[in-house]
Design an enzyme around this catalytic site. Structure first.
Site, short mmCIF file in Angstrom:
data_model
loop_
_atom_site.label_atom_id
_atom_site.label_comp_id
_atom_site.label_asym_id
_atom_site.label_seq_id
_atom_site.Cartn_x
_atom_site.Cartn_y
_atom_site.Cartn_z
N GLU A 229 9.91 8.09 -16.55
CA GLU A 229 8.67 8.91 -16.77
C GLU A 229 8.10 8.25 -18.35
O GLU A 229 6.79 8.07 -18.29
CB GLU A 229 8.60 10.20 -16.68
CG GLU A 229 8.81 10.82 -15.45
CD GLU A 229 9.39 12.19 -15.62
OE1 GLU A 229 8.40 13.01 -15.18
OE2 GLU A 229 10.40 12.62 -15.76
N LYS B 273 17.23 21.18 -11.28
CA LYS B 273 16.34 20.01 -11.32
C LYS B 273 17.32 18.89 -12.05
O LYS B 273 18.17 19.22 -13.02
CB LYS B 273 15.21 20.57 -12.40
CG LYS B 273 13.88 21.16 -11.72
CD LYS B 273 13.52 20.37 -10.46
CE LYS B 273 12.72 19.15 -11.15
NZ LYS B 273 11.57 19.58 -11.98
N SER C 124 16.10 20.76 -16.29
CA SER C 124 14.81 21.86 -16.70
C SER C 124 15.46 23.00 -17.19
O SER C 124 16.48 23.49 -17.13
CB SER C 124 14.26 22.06 -15.23
OG SER C 124 13.45 23.20 -15.55
N HIS D 206 0.86 -1.16 -0.06
CA HIS D 206 -0.08 -0.12 0.01
C HIS D 206 0.92 1.16 -0.05
O HIS D 206 0.55 2.32 0.54
CB HIS D 206 -1.19 0.11 1.22
CG HIS D 206 -1.75 -1.37 1.38
ND1 HIS D 206 -2.91 -1.44 0.95
CD2 HIS D 206 -1.29 -2.32 2.05
CE1 HIS D 206 -3.16 -2.73 1.27
NE2 HIS D 206 -2.38 -3.41 1.82
#
Ligand code: ARG
Length: 483
Positions: free
Chosen positions: A312, A305, A299, A178
């Site tokens: 992804e 970043k 970024s 979970h």
């Protein structure tokens, strides 16, 4: 003329020189421009060029064996087929407006090169069995390519698992259910979990290949032929293990496409789950991994970043794979026997799935090869003393307490430590039912090493698992002929 997009390939301006469709005899006029634009598949089915040539060679040899072409004709057509392939590779094969697909283009060029002998190439063959045969031939090769890439990723996972170790200094992290911390597990165990999933995909690919490896050649348009064809020997010389049993099925069956799409989608979904994990683990909140510069992106606006784009996209592209699979299943549903032009829609989704999964496997292998694990951060998260609660309950079970009672005893200590803000280890040590041995289980790493059952996340079981994995990987390698 529709825009054929193959690299370095020239397309003639039109049909003015009198090139004919394959079926021109029955028709008084040529096809409308919209029909050509909407129905052509040459712009993408060029990828079948070399598979068609290999299967056409087998077909022509079979016609020779059957006495339908003489030796000189066979030799002329085989030479023309080879030349067509070479011209294509050199970007010198000019397509004509009448070439609606790669199969038509090859026949047209072979006929130009070999003259009357070339015009015999389609004897006993329809594009319906031809296209199914060439596509199966192509899919077999692509499945082998995917298998190789899965093996490469499995090797990376196994290497990283070995590095994570099972000894005294083995890396460990919280295992989650979970997405809540549950029990500590060895990092090797966690990495191998992904390995087993991908190994099953490799097995599925092998099963799938068996069913792809059947030649439909000789099934004709739908019913076979009155000619003395030799589908068995043609199947063998085109490199297939066997020939079709039923001509209607052979020309209309695209299970092999749907099944390949499913297996590829399953691989994509496994990569997606791995990707999601890397997205989480590379966040400041988890901080379990750092990504290599070569396998992460920056970024355009935020200088600090470092983004996990491969992970992804492994996650994102699973969506398109699902689309490839479900879209094609919808195409198949309700088609009457035998061939219907709808079946031409089999190619683009499967090409896309092979490309997507092939690139994804390569990128994920690089990502995992270069990941840096933050063992200290993982250990810190796993050494939360409450994560050893199950070990404590099992200790009580070993001294004869029923598990339900043991669960309640430890649960109450956890609750007290939270409610009263007291040290859990102190409460455990002071409890006469638990004592010294229990406190030892709260030491850093102790719980992670305390999983003893076969297949579990503890050191001995993981070492045994690793050996079994190597064995299973070895048999998969030999099935696919990967050294
Ligand atoms: N390009 C077609 C396909 O991929 C070839 C078969 C066409 N057959 C026909 N009878 N029109 O399915």
């Amino acid at each position: 003329m529709v825009g054929h997009t193959g690299t370095g390939i020239t397309v003639s301006a039109g049909n003015a020189d009198g090139r004919k469709q394959l079926w021109h005899g029955r028709f008084a006029s040529g096809p409308a421009e919209e029909l050509v634009a909407f129905t052509e598949s040459l712009s993408y089915d060029q990828r079948l060029m070399h598979s068609d040539i290999a299967c056409s060679r087998a077909h022509v040899a079979g016609l020779g064996e059957a006495g339908l072409l003489d030796d000189a004709e066979v030799a002329a057509v085989l030479a023309a087929l080879d030349q067509t392939g070479r011209e294509y590779d050199a970007g010198q094969l000019a397509f004509e407006e009448s070439d609606e697909d790669i199969h038509t283009a090859i026949e047209r060029r072979v006929t130009e090169l070999a003259g009357p002998a070339g015009a015999k190439i389609h004897t006993g063959r329809s594009r319906n069995d031809q296209v199914a045969t060439a596509f199966r031939h192509f899919v077999k090769g692509e499945l082998a390519g995917v298998a190789r890439r899965i093996v490469e990723l499995l090797e990376v996972l196994a290497e990283r698992a070995d590095e994570a170790g099972t000894g005294a200094s083995a890396a460990y992290l919280p295992g989650y259910t979970h997405l809540q911390r549950a029990q500590p597990v060895l990092l090797a165990h966690h990495l191998m979990a992904h390995g087993w999933a991908l190994l099953r995909d490799l097995e599925r690919l092998g099963d799938c290949r068996r069913r792809v490896d059947v030649s439909p050649l000789g099934a004709g348009a739908l019913a076979g032929s009155s000619l003395p064809l030799r589908p068995d020997s043609v199947a063998g010389s085109a490199g297939f293990s066997s020939r079709f049993e039923n001509s209607l099925d052979a020309t209309s069956d695209r299970d092999f496409v749907a099944e390949s799409l499913f297996v590829l989608t399953m691989v994509g979904i496994h990569l997606s789950r791995m990707g999601e994990e890397i997205v989480l683990w590379s966040s400041s909140e988890f901080g379990f991994v750092r990504l290599d510069d070569g396998y992460s992106t920056g970024s355009s606006m935020l200088p600090q970043k470092k983004n996990p784009d491969i992970a992804e996209l492994a996650r994102g592209k699973a969506g398109r794979l699902l689309g490839d699979l479900t879209g094609f299943l919808a195409t198949l549903k309700s088609l009457p026997l035998a061939y219907n032009r709808d079946l031409q829609e089999d190619k683009e989704p499967l090409f896309d799935a092979f490309d997507t999964v092939g690139l994804g496997l390569g990128a994920m292998a690089g990502l995992y090869r270069t990941l840096e694990f933050d063992r200290a951060r993982m250990a810190e998260a796993a050494d939360d003393p409450h994560a050893a609660a199950t070990d404590l309950a099992e200790l009580l079970v070993m001294s004869g307490m029923p598990f339900r009672e043991a669960h309640a005893v430890v649960g109450e200590l956890v609750r007290r430590s939270i409610d009263e803000g007291t040290d859990f280890a102190g409460l455990v040590g002071a409890d006469p039912r638990l004592g010294e041995a229990a406190v030892a289980l709260l030491e850093p790493g102790a719980s992670a090493r305390n999983r003893l059952s076969p297949g579990s996340a503890g050191p001995a079981a993981v070492s045994q698992q690793r050996a079994r994995f190597e064995e299973a990987l070895g048999s998969a390698r030999s099935i696919w002929g990967i050294s």
